[in-house]
Enzyme design. Structure first.
Site, PDB file in Angstrom:
ATOM      1  N   GLU A   1      71.310  41.686   4.715  1.00 39.09           N
ATOM      2  CA  GLU A   1      70.947  40.702   3.693  1.00 39.09           C
ATOM      3  C   GLU A   1      71.604  41.033   2.345  1.00 39.09           C
ATOM      4  OE1 GLU A   1      69.439  37.892   4.103  1.00 39.09           O
ATOM      5  OE2 GLU A   1      69.074  38.244   6.224  1.00 39.09           O
TER       6      GLU A   1
ATOM      7  N   ASN B   1      74.484  38.831   0.170  1.00 41.39           N
ATOM      8  CA  ASN B   1      74.390  38.493  -1.256  1.00 41.39           C
ATOM      9  C   ASN B   1      75.643  38.934  -2.004  1.00 41.39           C
ATOM     10  OD1 ASN B   1      71.839  37.510  -0.779  1.00 41.39           O
ATOM     11  ND2 ASN B   1      70.784  39.304  -1.578  1.00 41.39           N
TER      12      ASN B   1
END
Length: 222
Positions: free
Chosen positions: A126, A130
């Site tokens: 994750e 980003n």
């Protein structure tokens, strides 16, 4: 669950739905408890079924879902490769990875800890998503994107993982909202044509594992 939060957030932004601070706090409190219990119960169920059921562990060295010798570098590299594949499909380019590993306990040994590899992979994946999105959007069609830098340090007491990119950084005004479910700078999953249930797992990592720290920075930004 994610679809409901997205619709509520979008309705709040265009003033179709009024969401006051009390309602936001209630949503935050409920979802924190919901996802914490979901992660905990799922881990207990998986651990039990692997140890006492017919399900086989990921490898012979695993104790259920726990790896007594979880290689941090390999897991982080695997998460980077998965995020990179997703990034190249969407942006048709991706930044490189520059990793530095420091073992202050024994410099000759790889960085290994007792941990659940799937949790570390999910968190790393994750964060890499980003960082890659910010780097690609800031770099545009540039042929030479700046690398994502990762520094992993293991001491006698803890492990720290620092991830930095040159994607422009996070505005100070958004810092208090980073772990709110109704806040995101990414395109809506509905608009993007996906139905990804994204849970800010780093939040739970920070709350439930005091011996390990995970940081993400946006450094060297202009």
């Amino acid at each position: 669950m994610a679809q409901g939060v997205v619709e509520l957030s979008r309705g709040s932004e265009d003033k179709r739905i009024m969401v006051d601070s009390v309602t936001r706090d209630s949503i935050q409190y409920f979802l924190d408890r919901f996802y914490m219990m979901r992660i905990s119960i799922r881990m207990l169920i998986n651990q039990h079924t692997i140890l006492f059921g017919g399900e086989l562990p990921f490898s012979a060295g695993h104790v259920g879902t726990i790896d007594p010798e979880c290689d941090i570098q390999l897991v982080v590299e695997d998460a980077f490769a998965s995020a990179r594949s997703l990034c190249e499909n969407f942006y048709e380019q991706s930044p490189e990875l520059k990793m530095t590993c420091i073992n202050t306990v024994n410099r000759e040994e790889p960085l290994k800890i007792v941990y659940v590899p799937s949790h570390l992979f999910h968190i790393s994946f994750e964060l890499f998503k980003n960082a890659m999105r910010a780097t690609c959007e800031k770099g545009g069609a540039s042929l030479s994107l700046p690398p994502i830098e990762v520094v992993i340090v293991k001491t006698t007491e803890d492990v720290a993982i620092k991830m930095s990119d040159q994607g422009g950084g996070i505005p100070q005004r958004n810092m208090p909202q980073l772990f709110e479910y109704m806040f995101s700078t990414a395109p809506s999953p509905v608009d993007a044509g996906t139905s990804v249930n994204v849970v800010p797992m780093v939040r739970f990592f920070r709350q439930s594992h005091s011996d390990y720290r995970f940081f993400q920075y946006a450094s060297n930004t202009v």
